[in-house]
Design a protein around this motif. Structure first.
Motif, short mmCIF file in Angstrom:
data_model
loop_
_atom_site.label_atom_id
_atom_site.label_comp_id
_atom_site.label_asym_id
_atom_site.label_seq_id
_atom_site.Cartn_x
_atom_site.Cartn_y
_atom_site.Cartn_z
N LEU A 276 1.04 -1.14 0.11
CA LEU A 276 -0.07 0.17 -0.05
C LEU A 276 0.95 1.31 -0.12
O LEU A 276 0.58 2.26 -0.76
CB LEU A 276 -0.91 -0.02 1.22
CG LEU A 276 -2.17 -0.97 1.15
CD1 LEU A 276 -2.85 -1.06 2.43
CD2 LEU A 276 -2.97 -0.59 -0.14
N CYS A 277 1.92 1.06 0.71
CA CYS A 277 2.76 2.50 0.92
C CYS A 277 3.65 2.63 -0.64
O CYS A 277 3.53 3.76 -0.95
CB CYS A 277 3.85 2.18 1.77
SG CYS A 277 3.15 2.32 3.40
N ARG A 278 3.76 1.64 -1.22
CA ARG A 278 4.29 1.71 -2.67
C ARG A 278 3.22 2.44 -3.45
O ARG A 278 3.82 3.42 -4.25
CB ARG A 278 4.83 0.43 -3.04
CG ARG A 278 5.37 0.05 -4.60
CD ARG A 278 6.86 0.38 -4.43
NE ARG A 278 6.79 2.11 -4.81
CZ ARG A 278 7.88 2.63 -5.02
NH1 ARG A 278 9.03 2.18 -4.56
NH2 ARG A 278 7.88 3.99 -5.15
N ARG A 279 2.16 1.84 -3.34
CA ARG A 279 1.23 2.09 -4.28
C ARG A 279 0.82 3.75 -4.20
O ARG A 279 0.71 4.52 -5.26
CB ARG A 279 -0.12 1.40 -4.29
CG ARG A 279 -1.18 1.51 -5.08
CD ARG A 279 -2.47 0.62 -4.52
NE ARG A 279 -1.89 -0.72 -4.55
CZ ARG A 279 -2.57 -1.46 -5.43
NH1 ARG A 279 -3.44 -1.30 -6.34
NH2 ARG A 279 -2.23 -2.81 -5.25
N ILE A 280 0.68 4.05 -2.91
CA ILE A 280 0.41 5.62 -2.65
C ILE A 280 1.35 6.41 -2.97
O ILE A 280 1.12 7.33 -3.52
CB ILE A 280 -0.09 5.68 -1.18
CG1 ILE A 280 -1.09 4.72 -0.73
CG2 ILE A 280 -0.45 7.14 -0.63
CD1 ILE A 280 -2.51 4.76 -1.54
N LEU A 281 2.67 6.13 -2.78
CA LEU A 281 3.76 7.23 -3.17
C LEU A 281 3.81 6.99 -4.69
O LEU A 281 4.06 8.04 -5.29
CB LEU A 281 5.08 6.33 -2.74
CG LEU A 281 5.80 6.71 -1.41
CD1 LEU A 281 6.85 5.94 -1.08
CD2 LEU A 281 6.03 8.17 -1.61
#
Ligand code: NDP
Ligand code: MG
Length: 412
Positions: A376-381
């Motif tokens: 999720l962190c990767r996607r949002i970044l």
């Protein structure tokens, strides 16, 4: 060439050899893991330190108990909607205030010498900024303030003549290593011009030896079982994913004005070496002590002066082994985000921090799997609209946006 800019310096008017008998400490986040350790240091200080302000979010019963024990001038409860009935037991000399505005007013009061920010999450950013804007000495445990608003915090430090002392054990260690070559001017000014690299140590957390597949299906209980440190829930989950080390890479980037190429992470399961600095001549200076947060907390509260500390000490008569190994970026991909955000700066810190806070909450509530915290962190970044020089308002906007995106994704 690393900048010669002052990294940590003290213009707050409270020099190490202050003639004032007692330092007045505002303990923000008094009921937490760091807050509790700080109060222990204060209790053991033989009257040199006093908790004149205690601030909590909503743990009223514990706050009342602490007020009875430490008799602060002010108790701040940030959540105004709590059941206030237990407050009748607060001692009569303690003023009780509610809300975030009250907190920001209290930390700016002239009688406060040191603001210890031990709040968890980006909620600690406004207090850090407010205290620095009032020229206060800030002992900063709240790493999320630097991750989300590093440029704003460092600007406030530069502009208003306050001081910033790291509490995070790795950053305190680096600071101590840098101070080891402090010149004789009694100045706390330090530069990093002769630093080749800083080496952040990491215990590796509970999943250090787990396979990638096993990590994917880790439960909340698994992730909360830290091998060497006893900490609050959020940082313990962050340590399991190694997002904590990612946040610390970003924290170091701001505190020491260090380019990410000069920051290295090393796995050190025993948590005895808290971090190291390698100088251009090849010398490596390390700071060692048994894992106990009271030492870095105390070092920050005393403004980098050594005092007797109520911590465990090494027993040098017993054999001891220390191991060091490179981290595994495949099993702990969060580390790559730390380096990426440290390099890109701008809004990326606020986005990563908010995404991680939301994802950790969702994991703890059983809404996502452990490995999805990183995904999720990767996607949002990747989704976010990058801005190189965000204002505080923009930091809050991207923070809110990232949290909403995570909610939407989970709802889907
Ligand atoms: P905890 O969860 O144990 O404690 C958090 C504290 O902050 C509690 O007192 C809580 O009050 C208070 N709090 C939460 N939100 C607010 C708010 N909006 N306003 C005011 N107070 C608030 O966290 P930790 O002590 O583990 O960690 C604190 C910070 O220190 C984190 O940033 C962490 O990354 C950092 N840190 C922690 C280490 C550790 O060993 N624990 C080591 C290095 C860094 P309440 O009880 O009422 O909810
Ligand atoms: Mg740390």
């Amino acid at each position: 060439m690393i900048s010669e800019r002052l990294v940590l310096y003290d213009c707050s008017g409270l020099s190490a050899s202050s003639t004032r008998e007692q330092r007045q400490i505002a303990v923000i986040g008094a009921t937490g893991s760091i807050g509790t350790s700080a109060l222990d240091v204060i209790a053991e200080s033989r009257g040199k330190l006093r908790a004149s302000v205690l601030a909590v979010k909503s743990s009223i019963a514990k706050a009342v108990e602490l007020s009875r024990r430490f008799r602060p001038d002010v108790l701040v409860v940030v959540d105004s909607d709590v059941d206030r009935s237990p407050l009748r037991d607060v001692p009569c000399g303690t003023e009780v205030l509610f809300g975030e505005d009250a907190l920001n007013e209290v930390v700016s009061r002239p009688g406060i010498d040191v603001v210890l920010n031990a709040v968890v999450g980006v909620a600690g950013l406004p207090t850090t900024l407010r205290a620095l804007e009032c020229g206060k000495r800030v002992a900063l445990a709240n790493k999320e303030a630097l991750v989300a608003g590093g440029s704003l915090v460092m600007r406030a430090l530069d502009e208003y003549g306050g001081a910033l002392y790291p509490v995070d054990s790795e950053h305190s260690a680096i600071y101590q290593c840098l101070l080891s070559r402090r010149c004789s001017t009694k100045s706390t000014r330090i530069s990093s011009g002769d630093v080749e690299r800083i080496i952040l140590t990491a215990s590796g957390g509970p999943f250090r030896e787990w396979s990638l597949d096993r990590i994917k299906s880790a439960t909340v209980e698994d992730a909360l079982r830290h091998p060497t440190w006893n900490m609050g829930a959020k940082i313990t989950i962050d340590s399991a994913s190694m997002m904590n080390k990612a946040l610390e890479i970003i924290e170091a980037r701001w505190l020491f004005d260090m380019s990410p190429e000069k920051i290295q992470v090393v796995i050190h399961p025993e948590s005895l070496v808290h971090s190291m600095v390698e100088f251009i001549d090849g010398a490596v200076i390390a700071q060692l002590s048994p894992p106990d947060m009271r030492l870095p907390i105390q070092f920050a509260l005393y403004g980098a002066e050594r005092e007797i500390c109520p911590t465990r000490k090494f027993n040098w008569r017993r054999a001891m082994t220390m191991n060091f190994a490179p981290p595994d970026f495949e099993r702990f991909p969060a580390l790559t985000l730390g380096f990426e955000v440290a390099k890109n700066g701008g809004t990326t810190g606020a986005v990563l921090n908010a995404a991680n806070e939301s994802a950790v909450d969702a994991f703890m509530c059983g809404k996502i799997n452990f490995d999805q915290i990183f995904t999720l962190c990767r996607r949002i970044l990747d989704l976010h609209d990058y801005e190189p020089n965000p204002t505080l308002e923009r930091v809050y906007e991207v923070d809110a946006w990232a949290r909403k995106e995570i909610e939407k994704w989970i709802a889907r």
